[in-house]
Design a protein around this motif. Structure first.
Motif, PDB file in Angstrom:
ATOM      1  N   ARG A   1       0.820  -1.215   0.000  1.00  0.00           N
ATOM      2  CA  ARG A   1       0.000   0.000   0.000  1.00  0.00           C
ATOM      3  C   ARG A   1       0.849   1.258   0.000  1.00  0.00           C
TER       4      ARG A   1
ATOM      5  N   ARG B   1       1.913   1.429  -3.845  1.00  0.00           N
ATOM      6  CA  ARG B   1       0.833   1.749  -4.784  1.00  0.00           C
ATOM      7  C   ARG B   1       0.439   3.213  -4.693  1.00  0.00           C
ATOM      8  N   GLY B   2       0.328   3.833  -5.857  1.00  0.00           N
ATOM      9  CA  GLY B   2      -0.108   5.230  -5.874  1.00  0.00           C
ATOM     10  C   GLY B   2       1.015   6.178  -5.528  1.00  0.00           C
TER      11      GLY B   2
ATOM     12  N   LEU C   1     -13.272   6.727 -12.253  1.00  0.00           N
ATOM     13  CA  LEU C   1     -13.359   7.727 -11.187  1.00  0.00           C
ATOM     14  C   LEU C   1     -14.607   7.475 -10.340  1.00  0.00           C
ATOM     15  N   ASN C   2     -14.459   7.704  -9.043  1.00  0.00           N
ATOM     16  CA  ASN C   2     -15.582   7.526  -8.129  1.00  0.00           C
ATOM     17  C   ASN C   2     -16.638   8.603  -8.388  1.00  0.00           C
TER      18      ASN C   2
ATOM     19  N   VAL D   1     -19.214   9.692  -6.850  1.00  0.00           N
ATOM     20  CA  VAL D   1     -19.780  10.505  -5.774  1.00  0.00           C
ATOM     21  C   VAL D   1     -18.726  11.305  -5.009  1.00  0.00           C
ATOM     22  N   MET D   2     -17.509  11.406  -5.575  1.00  0.00           N
ATOM     23  CA  MET D   2     -16.459  12.199  -4.926  1.00  0.00           C
ATOM     24  C   MET D   2     -16.004  13.279  -5.895  1.00  0.00           C
TER      25      MET D   2
ATOM     26  N   GLN E   1     -10.502  13.294  -5.006  1.00  0.00           N
ATOM     27  CA  GLN E   1      -9.918  12.035  -5.480  1.00  0.00           C
ATOM     28  C   GLN E   1      -8.416  12.168  -5.724  1.00  0.00           C
ATOM     29  N   ILE E   2      -7.985  13.352  -6.148  1.00  0.00           N
ATOM     30  CA  ILE E   2      -6.536  13.564  -6.304  1.00  0.00           C
ATOM     31  C   ILE E   2      -5.912  13.761  -4.926  1.00  0.00           C
TER      32      ILE E   2
ATOM     33  N   GLU F   1      -6.802  12.630  -2.166  1.00  0.00           N
ATOM     34  CA  GLU F   1      -6.775  11.378  -1.393  1.00  0.00           C
ATOM     35  C   GLU F   1      -5.412  10.691  -1.500  1.00  0.00           C
ATOM     36  N   VAL F   2      -4.919  10.579  -2.733  1.00  0.00           N
ATOM     37  CA  VAL F   2      -3.651   9.876  -2.925  1.00  0.00           C
ATOM     38  C   VAL F   2      -2.493  10.693  -2.345  1.00  0.00           C
TER      39      VAL F   2
ATOM     40  N   LEU G   1      -2.476  10.209   1.393  1.00  0.00           N
ATOM     41  CA  LEU G   1      -2.038   8.868   1.780  1.00  0.00           C
ATOM     42  C   LEU G   1      -0.518   8.749   1.846  1.00  0.00           C
ATOM     43  N   HIS G   2       0.158   9.421   0.926  1.00  0.00           N
ATOM     44  CA  HIS G   2       1.591   9.158   0.789  1.00  0.00           C
ATOM     45  C   HIS G   2       2.487  10.320   1.177  1.00  0.00           C
TER      46      HIS G   2
ATOM     47  N   ILE H   1      -4.273  11.938 -10.975  1.00  0.00           N
ATOM     48  CA  ILE H   1      -4.218  11.083  -9.786  1.00  0.00           C
ATOM     49  C   ILE H   1      -2.950  10.234  -9.824  1.00  0.00           C
TER      50      ILE H   1
ATOM     51  N   TYR I   1     -13.700   2.050 -10.346  1.00  0.00           N
ATOM     52  CA  TYR I   1     -13.208   3.069  -9.428  1.00  0.00           C
ATOM     53  C   TYR I   1     -12.801   2.494  -8.088  1.00  0.00           C
TER      54      TYR I   1
ATOM     55  N   ALA J   1      -5.561   1.066  -6.135  1.00  0.00           N
ATOM     56  CA  ALA J   1      -4.300   1.392  -6.807  1.00  0.00           C
ATOM     57  C   ALA J   1      -3.656   2.641  -6.216  1.00  0.00           C
ATOM     58  N   LYS J   2      -4.453   3.446  -5.504  1.00  0.00           N
ATOM     59  CA  LYS J   2      -3.882   4.619  -4.843  1.00  0.00           C
ATOM     60  C   LYS J   2      -3.121   4.208  -3.594  1.00  0.00           C
TER      61      LYS J   2
ATOM     62  N   PRO K   1     -24.245  13.213  -6.331  1.00  0.00           N
ATOM     63  CA  PRO K   1     -24.286  14.522  -6.981  1.00  0.00           C
ATOM     64  C   PRO K   1     -24.928  14.472  -8.366  1.00  0.00           C
TER      65      PRO K   1
END
Lengths: 326, 308
Positions: A89, A92-93, A107-108, A110-111, A116-117, A119-120, A123-124, A169, B204, B210-211, B301
């Motif tokens: 983990r 990754r990313g 791409l998610n 609902v975000m 979404q960018i 987030e990664v 994380l890191h 991302i 997704y 993958a993140k 949304p």
């Protein structure tokens, strides 16, 4: 080609999908190397095992049914196959990231794209929420989307713009290895060129190594340094781009070039490769390509070809060349 | 968004009219004379006729219906035949119990159903999943009243842990809430499971992995947020049903709620209360539905952009 500073070395990698209908040998004894800053093209038809290879490197092969059966994936000197999920983990990313094929579904919904960018990044990298958002806006600008749109949702963007978000991302943490899985397949031709340009520029800016998965030999010629041609889970030819285009060796590779339209030739018809990709649960014995191969010999159905170095840095898996060597 | 809510509120008007017409018709053709029931079987014929006239029961159907709607629009839905108190007050006195019961039932079903559904989906065909699915099947197939009686037998009569009737102390609420929540929990479990199963195969979700995102966040944030729409729909519907349809549970546990009021009123041919009760249930159901539709916009949304 024998570069000691290989970023990634894949050795004898095999990935199988074990299902009730039989075992799919998606990747068979694969050997590949990628140096720092290099771009490797992974070419093949749908179902040849390209995406499985990519997911294998990320250790994201859906399990079950997928499983890495054997081999090593050595990244920066460490075998990824042996690493735990929590160690993976962190990679990754961060060090290895991936651009997926279909921007409409990657791409998610609902975000917001900014989240979404961010987030990664969160994380890191050791940043707070505000800094992560700022970084997300920077990345959006970098891929040509106004940073102020970070509060928008994926459905408010076009396909090409969504793919740019996916790229943003993937590049947000400056990965050393970028895996691009058919990044332009789902896009219009004009947008394809833009996205390829963008990827090439960003790759230069960050000196990222890249695996470019594609079935488009035109894309390969444009962006890749080395090429591996895959057929039914096997890398059947592996060399640098120039040599591949000037002297392709494997009958399948030659067949691939025969099925590209050429404006300058007088021929009115393309020469497609006869037949279809074999059923993945029932791969032909011997060389998997032999039923379609124009140069097939009797032995081709009996023995699997070995990886043969026909000239320095040019590997072919074909019995034609194994024999000439002996 | 405001326009959307206003439009939805306006749409309640024809719904209410329709519900009123149907209930009114049904009650009108129900055998039994309210006047006779109010005065008792042995009452003199003359008094019964007098009362019928007073209540307007001899007027033509449409006149009675028109009068009811005309009064209802002004907030008067009649008086109870038995207590002679306004129906609206009778219902509002009983409503808090029903609301509390329904809310507790939903609480039980959501806190059981969603986690079980998520675990079942992430471990499809595992032992846990199989046991949960059998339990869910039992949950929906067990009749409410039977389950309530069994709970009383076991927890009240045998173990003496919880009282078997009443609805004022927390310990009195445990068994009714469990009885009411079980079948909803089963339905919510199944819906959560199938919705999650569909979502966790999406691209997704792979992107999130993958993140380098932790699996728990991939499932509980990325996947669950996308799986919520059908789950919320079911929860809303269940809440609506529980608000109006807790008749059996209220009767078994002697809870003074709207459901029991309705049953008593039907037995007594207390038409105004029955009509008022049904109308009230229809309104609450519609409001819960509207609430669910508004919630959609906050969850997704893409839906929000359609509400203009």
């Amino acid at each position: 080609m024998k570069d000691n500073k290989n970023l990634l070395e894949i050795k004898d990698l095999s990935i199988h999908y074990i299902t009730d209908d039989g075992t799919v040998r998606a990747v068979e004894e694969m050997n590949l190397e990628i140096g720092v800053g290099e771009t490797l093209g992974l070419v093949g038809e749908t179902g040849a095992g390209k995406t499985t290879t990519a997911l294998g490197i990320m250790n994201l092969v859906p399990n079950p049914p997928g499983k890495i059966i054997g081999g090593e994936i050595v990244f920066e000197g460490e075998d990824l196959v042996k690493k735990s999920q929590s160690e993976l983990r962190k990679i990754r990313g961060n060090k290895i990231s991936m651009i997926f094929q279909d921007p409409m579904t990657s791409l998610n919904p609902v975000m917001t794209v900014g989240d979404q960018i961010a987030e990664v990044v969160k994380l890191h990298q050791n940043v707070n929420a505000a800094e992560a958002t700022e970084r997300a806006m920077e990345m959006l600008e970098k891929v040509g989307i106004p940073g102020t749109r970070h509060k928008d949702f994926p459905h408010q963007f076009s396909g090409g713009m969504r793919q740019r978000v996916v790229i943003a991302i993937a590049l947000a943490c400056n990965p050393t290895l970028l895996i691009a899985d058919e990044p332009t397949t789902a896009l219009d031709v004009t947008i394809q060129a833009q996205v390829l340009d963008l990827m090439r520029n960003l790759k230069h800016e960050f000196n990222t190594s890249m695996i470019m998965i594609t079935h488009d030999l035109g894309v390969v010629a444009e962006v890749c340094d080395k090429v591996a041609i895959m057929y039914a889970g096997n890398v059947i030819e592996y060399t640098d781009v120039k040599r591949l285009y000037t002297s392709p060796k494997h009958p399948y590779t030659i067949g691939l070039f025969g099925s590209i339209p050429d404006i300058e030739s007088d021929e009115s018809r393309l020469k497609p490769i006869k037949g279809l990709m074999p059923d993945p649960t029932n791969i032909p014995s011997g060389c998997p390509f032999h039923p379609r191969c124009p140069k097939a010999m009797d032995i081709c159905s009996q023995r699997k070809p070995k990886n043969t170095e026909v000239e320095p840095g040019h590997f072919v898996k074909c019995l034609l060349f194994e024999n000439t060597e002996k | 968004m405001h326009k959307y809510i206003l439009r939805r509120l306006l749409m309640l008007v024809p719904v209410m009219l329709g519900v009123t017409l149907i209930v009114f018709t049904m009650m009108h053709f129900t055998p039994g004379d309210p006047a006779k029931i109010m005065l008792g079987e042995s009452a003199p014929e003359a008094e019964v006729i007098k009362l019928r006239e007073e209540l307007g029961l001899d007027d033509p159907f449409l006149v009675q219906f028109g009068r009811y709607v005309f009064n209802a629009v002004q907030g008067d839905i009649g008086r109870s035949y038995t207590t002679n108190r306004p129906v609206a007050i009778e219902i509002m006195e009983r409503f808090p119990s029903t609301l509390k019961l329904a809310a507790l039932g939903v609480l039980v079903s959501v806190s059981l159903g969603i986690p079980t559904g998520i675990i079942s989906a992430t471990r499809q065909y595992s032992l846990f999943d199989n046991i949960a699915m059998v339990a869910a099947l039992l949950g929906v197939s067990m009749p409410n009243f039977w389950q309530g009686l069994m709970l009383i037998l076991f927890f009240s009569v045998q173990l003496k842990w919880f009282p078997s009737s009443g609805f004022s102390t927390p310990s009195q609420m445990v068994l009714p809430a469990l009885t009411l929540g079980t079948s909803s929990a089963a339905i919510i479990t199944r819906m959560t499971r199938s919705s999650m199963l569909e979502v966790i195969r999406q691209d997704y979700i792979r992107t999130a992995r993958a993140k380098g995102q932790a699996e728990s966040i991939v499932i509980n944030k990325h996947a669950l947020n996308n799986a919520l729409i059908p789950i919320i729909t079911v929860i809303g519907l269940q809440f609506g049903y529980l608000l109006g349809g807790a008749v059996l549970t209220e009767s078994i546990f002697s809870i003074p709620g709207v459901g029991r009021l309705m049953v008593e009123s039907i037995k007594a041919r207390n038409f105004p209360v029955v009509q008022g009760g049904v109308l009230f249930i229809a309104i609450t159901f519609s409001f819960v539905n509207l609430l669910v539709d508004i919630l959609y916009a906050f969850v997704d949304p893409r839906i929000k952009s359609q509400y203009k």
